[in-house]
Design an enzyme around this catalytic site. Structure first.
Site, PDB file in Angstrom:
ATOM      1  N   HIS A   1      -1.198   1.452  -5.171  1.00 47.26           N
ATOM      2  CA  HIS A   1      -0.643  -0.012  -5.352  1.00 47.26           C
ATOM      3  C   HIS A   1      -1.639  -0.915  -4.379  1.00 47.26           C
ATOM      4  CE1 HIS A   1       2.274  -2.892  -5.920  1.00 47.26           C
ATOM      5  NE2 HIS A   1       3.090  -2.133  -6.376  1.00 47.26           N
TER       6      HIS A   1
ATOM      7  N   MET B   1       1.077   8.466  -2.030  1.00 54.23           N
ATOM      8  CA  MET B   1      -0.177   8.357  -2.885  1.00 54.23           C
ATOM      9  C   MET B   1       0.313   7.042  -3.783  1.00 54.23           C
ATOM     10  SD  MET B   1      -1.404  11.068  -5.637  1.00 54.23           S
ATOM     11  CE  MET B   1      -0.004  11.238  -6.693  1.00 54.23           C
ATOM     12  N   HIS B   2       1.524   6.822  -3.968  1.00 51.21           N
ATOM     13  CA  HIS B   2       1.733   5.633  -4.725  1.00 51.21           C
ATOM     14  C   HIS B   2       1.347   4.196  -3.919  1.00 51.21           C
ATOM     15  CE1 HIS B   2       4.078   2.697  -7.126  1.00 51.21           C
ATOM     16  NE2 HIS B   2       4.778   2.423  -6.193  1.00 51.21           N
ATOM     17  N   ALA B   3       1.823   4.519  -2.612  1.00 53.41           N
ATOM     18  CA  ALA B   3       1.424   3.121  -1.767  1.00 53.41           C
ATOM     19  C   ALA B   3       0.061   2.841  -1.826  1.00 53.41           C
ATOM     20  CB  ALA B   3       1.909   3.486  -0.532  1.00 53.41           C
TER      21      ALA B   3
END
Length: 110
Positions: free
Chosen positions: A87, A82-84
Site C-alpha cells: 500500500h 506485506m499488504h501495508a
C-alpha cells in the site's frame, strides 16, 4: 505531523498505521487530481502537500521498523505487513506520477 514511536505498538498496530497514513495520502492524491480537473489548482497543490505529510509519517514508521530489525529485533512476516508495505509503495508511485501529471498540465496550461 509529530513522529509516532512504534516501541509500544504490536506488529499489527504498526501495519495498520502504515495502511492508515498511506491510505489517507492516496485519497488526497486522487482528490488532488480531481480538484485540478475542476480548476482548483491551489486546492490540488494543498492536497498533494497533505499527502506528502501522511507519506512522511508512514515513511518514519517504516524506517523505525527497519532500524529495529537492523538492531537485531526480528520482524515477523505477515500478510498484513506485506499488504501495508505494498500500500505504501504503490501510493508513493502514485504520488510521483500525479505530481508529474500536474506539472505537465501546468506547463501546457491545461
Amino acid at each position: 505531523m509529530e513522529q509516532m514511536k512504534i516501541t509500544n505498538l504490536t506488529d499489527e498496530q504498526i501495519s495498520f498505521q502504515l495502511i492508515l497514513h498511506s491510505g489517507n495520502a492516496r485519497s488526497c492524491i486522487i482528490q488532488s487530481l480531481r480538484a485540478y480537473k475542476e480548476g482548483k489548482k491551489d486546492e490540488a497543490d494543498a492536497l498533494i502537500a497533505k499527502a506528502e505529510q501522511d507519506l512522511s509519517a508512514a515513511h518514519d514508521i517504516h524506517f523505525q521498523m527497519i532500524q529495529k530489525e537492523s538492531g537485531g529485533e526480528a520482524t515477523a512476516f505477515s500478510l498484513l505487513l506485506m499488504h501495508a508495505e505494498d500500500h505504501l509503495m504503490s501510493t508513493l508511485s502514485m504520488k510521483e506520477l500525479v505530481k508529474e501529471m500536474l506539472d505537465l498540465f501546468k506547463t501546457k496550461n491545461i
